[in-house]
Motif scaffolding. Structure first.
Motif, PDB file in Angstrom:
ATOM      1  N   PRO A 115       0.813  -1.217   0.000  1.00  0.00           N
ATOM      2  CA  PRO A 115       0.000   0.000   0.000  1.00  0.00           C
ATOM      3  C   PRO A 115       0.852   1.276   0.000  1.00  0.00           C
ATOM      4  CG  PRO A 115       0.006  -1.017   2.177  1.00  0.00           C
ATOM      5  CD  PRO A 115       0.684  -1.977   1.249  1.00  0.00           C
ATOM      6  N   TYR A 116       2.002   1.239   0.664  1.00  0.00           N
ATOM      7  CA  TYR A 116       2.860   2.422   0.735  1.00  0.00           C
ATOM      8  C   TYR A 116       4.253   2.062   0.235  1.00  0.00           C
ATOM      9  CZ  TYR A 116      -0.697   4.276   3.896  1.00  0.00           C
ATOM     10  OH  TYR A 116      -1.871   4.718   4.437  1.00  0.00           O
ATOM     11  N   ARG A 161       1.555   7.265  -1.193  1.00  0.00           N
ATOM     12  CA  ARG A 161       0.315   6.676  -0.687  1.00  0.00           C
ATOM     13  C   ARG A 161      -0.469   5.954  -1.768  1.00  0.00           C
ATOM     14  NH1 ARG A 161      -0.742   8.971   4.274  1.00  0.00           N
ATOM     15  NH2 ARG A 161       1.087  10.174   4.840  1.00  0.00           N
ATOM     16  N   PRO A 162      -1.360   5.044  -1.348  1.00  0.00           N
ATOM     17  CA  PRO A 162      -2.166   4.327  -2.339  1.00  0.00           C
ATOM     18  C   PRO A 162      -2.994   5.299  -3.173  1.00  0.00           C
ATOM     19  CG  PRO A 162      -2.892   3.816  -0.087  1.00  0.00           C
ATOM     20  CD  PRO A 162      -1.637   4.613   0.023  1.00  0.00           C
ATOM     21  N   THR A 212      -6.489  -1.111  -3.163  1.00  0.00           N
ATOM     22  CA  THR A 212      -5.454  -0.841  -2.162  1.00  0.00           C
ATOM     23  C   THR A 212      -5.855   0.345  -1.291  1.00  0.00           C
ATOM     24  OG1 THR A 212      -3.869  -1.623  -3.779  1.00  0.00           O
ATOM     25  CG2 THR A 212      -2.994  -0.510  -1.861  1.00  0.00           C
ATOM     26  N   ASP A 270      -6.818   0.119   2.863  1.00  0.00           N
ATOM     27  CA  ASP A 270      -5.968   0.800   3.841  1.00  0.00           C
ATOM     28  C   ASP A 270      -6.740   1.228   5.100  1.00  0.00           C
ATOM     29  OD1 ASP A 270      -3.398   2.034   4.642  1.00  0.00           O
ATOM     30  OD2 ASP A 270      -4.483   3.900   4.260  1.00  0.00           O
ATOM     31  N   GLN A 292      -6.321   0.079   9.001  1.00  0.00           N
ATOM     32  CA  GLN A 292      -6.112   1.043  10.080  1.00  0.00           C
ATOM     33  C   GLN A 292      -7.073   0.795  11.238  1.00  0.00           C
ATOM     34  OE1 GLN A 292      -5.494   5.137   9.073  1.00  0.00           O
ATOM     35  NE2 GLN A 292      -4.899   4.649   6.979  1.00  0.00           N
ATOM     36  N   TRP A 304      -0.117  -6.086   7.119  1.00  0.00           N
ATOM     37  CA  TRP A 304      -0.221  -6.177   5.656  1.00  0.00           C
ATOM     38  C   TRP A 304       1.123  -6.677   5.156  1.00  0.00           C
ATOM     39  CZ3 TRP A 304      -3.622  -2.333   2.552  1.00  0.00           C
ATOM     40  CH2 TRP A 304      -3.634  -2.695   1.188  1.00  0.00           C
ATOM     41  N   PRO A 331      -0.123   4.152   8.544  1.00  0.00           N
ATOM     42  CA  PRO A 331       0.591   5.244   7.865  1.00  0.00           C
ATOM     43  C   PRO A 331       1.384   6.071   8.863  1.00  0.00           C
ATOM     44  CG  PRO A 331      -1.756   5.735   8.055  1.00  0.00           C
ATOM     45  CD  PRO A 331      -1.565   4.374   8.626  1.00  0.00           C
TER      46      PRO A 331
END
Ligand code: GDG
Length: 495
Positions: free
Chosen positions: A21-22, A40-41, A46, A50, A54, A60, A82
């Motif tokens: 994702p990142y 970032r996605p 994706t 995210d 979270q 992941w 993130p």
């Protein structure tokens, strides 16, 4: 179990996908200092998953790539993401060059991809591809097992991980494992050509829940299992397979898009945006715009589409000078020879058409090969009068749904291949084509261009309703609710 409100998705969700994702990369600031920035996605699944991660504080697991990625992770390849909330663990797996070549470019994209799309003549059964694919699946399975608590919910994405589910099942004590397969599943007569077919099926039957986009792929899968594995018991109606004492439920979950965010971005692209597109690509203000948006892949029917357009300009000369086709194509898997051939074929076909019909004031085909931000893509969708989706085979095709969601004025026409999974949901109100039937494809484009405004609005309104009602979030709810039911059933039945 009791029912006090919606239960959480899972206490311990472990998501596994090839792409992360990142990503991290190095930047140099004004003072020449090297800093690390995070990408970032951009959109799609994706970006949708995210926030789920979270919320659940899960892990992941994905392929990490590059020095900056390695710089921010600990000795286990882990980093909290993130950056602002550190809500979940991103666990990166480092793959050697040999692994990337064999697992990713090799078995995933030169065997499974063509096989699943019915292209047995394009499959390349190279021994080291298979070995490295097995090896990398084993490594991902180990990473999952290391991250798992007592009662994990493991979720694999896509064809990169056919073998890992069984390996995870062997490593842990009764985990709940599910898998979503994003591409088509072929019929037995295609699948039976694969020398590793039995191992692939056995790997996937390590799952408790296996999802495909449409019913037909589920049926194909059940049929392949039925014919390849003598000891499998199949309950066709219930979509259940029992193999070696374990049950796998197979179900269709047609993936949706974040329709609301596409709608918003499209609504934000005003008339000046349209003027910008037209001036950037030198398209006259009165010229009708047809659009196609694809990863440059031989499954997308790009050359077939260009040939249908060529035929239209040839047989209906009034569209010369009045209709422009915009092809947005993103380069993909370009280390693979079949993809290099396709690139060349597409470019040559476009050149031929432009040489044949083009005039000093009008270019029939405009080709955009750079990645464009989501907001611009939505604008392009909105201001295109017709969209052509002509995949020769496609698991779903999200582009078709995105075009629909972006039609805030309800005035576009979707022309859609009956070979795309999206046709199951959108076929009734789109105009259907067979990408190989050039003549009738050209007629259908003409029909789209000539459609009366009332009919356009009615069709598009129905399509927008469908896409909005079955969006990405409805899809997730459906997947997680099914997983919850199956887990409860499992706990109830006892181990
Ligand atoms: C696989 C299956 C299935 C493309 N260019 C740009 C851009 N895109 C975005 C589109 C769309 C996505 O890429 C492509 O998704 P598709 O669904 O059309 O096709 P695949 O890549 O083949 O995906 C497919 C899908 O998995 C999901 O399960 O539907 O059948 O083959 O979202 O918008 N996005 C931006 N700029 C671009 O230049 N922002």
């Amino acid at each position: 179990g009791g029912t006090d409100g919606p239960p959480p998705v899972a206490d311990d969700l472990i998501l596994v996908s090839n792409r992360q994702p990142y990503t991290h990369s190095y930047e140099h600031d004004d003072a020449g200092e090297r800093t690390i920035s995070v990408n970032r996605p951009a959109g799609g699944l994706t970006a949708g998953l995210d926030p789920v991660m979270q919320e659940t504080d899960g892990t992941w697991v994905a392929w990490g790539d590059g020095e900056a990625d390695a710089d921010v992770t600990d000795e286990n390849g882990e980093v909290r993401m993130p950056p602002e909330s550190e809500a979940y663990t991103l666990k990166r797996l480092w793959l050697s060059e040999e692994e990337v070549e064999g697992y990713y470019y090799g078995y995933s994209n030169r065997v499974l991809w063509p096989l699943c799309h019915g292209g047995t003549m394009k499959t390349e059964y190279v021994e080291r591809f298979w070995q490295r694919y097995q090896q990398v699946n084993e490594r991902f399975a180990e990473a999952v097992a290391e991250s798992a608590s007592d009662d994990p919910l493991v979720w694999f994405q896509d064809y990169h991980f056919t073998l890992a589910p069984r390996a995870v099942r062997d490593a842990l004590d009764d985990p709940f494992i599910m898998h979503f397969w994003h591409i088509t599943w072929p019929g037995w007569d295609t699948f039976r050509a694969c020398p590793q077919g039995q191992q692939l099926l056995e790997g996937l039957l390590g799952n408790d829940l296996l999802g495909f986009h449409v019913e037909r792929y589920c049926e194909n899968f059940l049929d392949c299992v039925d014919r390849a594995l003598e000891d499998a018991f199949i309950d066709e109606e219930g979509g259940r397979i029992n193999y070696e004492g374990h049950t796998t439920t197979v179900r269709a979950f047609p993936l949706g898009i974040d329709a609301e965010s596409i709608r918003e971005e499209s609504a934000a692209a005003d008339a000046s945006f349209e003027a910008d597109i037209r001036s950037t690509y030198d398209i006259g203000a009165d010229t009708t715009m047809i659009v196609g948006v694809d990863r440059l892949d031989y499954t997308k029917g790009i050359v077939e589409r260009l040939e249908a357009l060529e035929r239209l300009w040839e047989t209906e000369p009034e569209y010369q000078g009045t209709v422009t086709y915009v092809q947005k194509a993103s380069e993909s898997r370009s280390l693979i020879p079949d993809y290099q051939d396709l690139q060349q074929n597409v470019r040559e076909t476009i050149e031929r058409i432009n040489d044949r019909f083009g005039t000093p004031d009008w270019q029939p085909v405009v080709y955009i090969d750079e990645f464009i931000p989501q907001s611009e893509l939505c604008g392009l969708y909105r201001y295109s009068d017709v969209m052509l989706v002509s995949a020769v085979r496609d698991g779903m095709n999200l582009v078709a749904k995105e075009y629909v969601a972006a039609q805030v004025d309800d005035d576009g026409v979707l022309v859609l291949s009956d070979q795309a999974g999206a046709h199951e949901e959108l076929g009734e109100h789109a105009l259907t084509i067979n990408p190989y039937d050039t003549e009738s494809f050209a007629d259908t484009i003409q029909q789209a261009l000539a459609m009366a405004p009332d009919e356009r609005r009615d069709r598009m309104a129905a399509l927008r309703e469908q896409v909005a009602a079955h969006d990405l979030y409805a899809w997730m709810d459906d997947v997680f609710a099914t997983a919850r039911d199956l887990r409860e059933q499992r706990d109830h039945d006892g181990g």
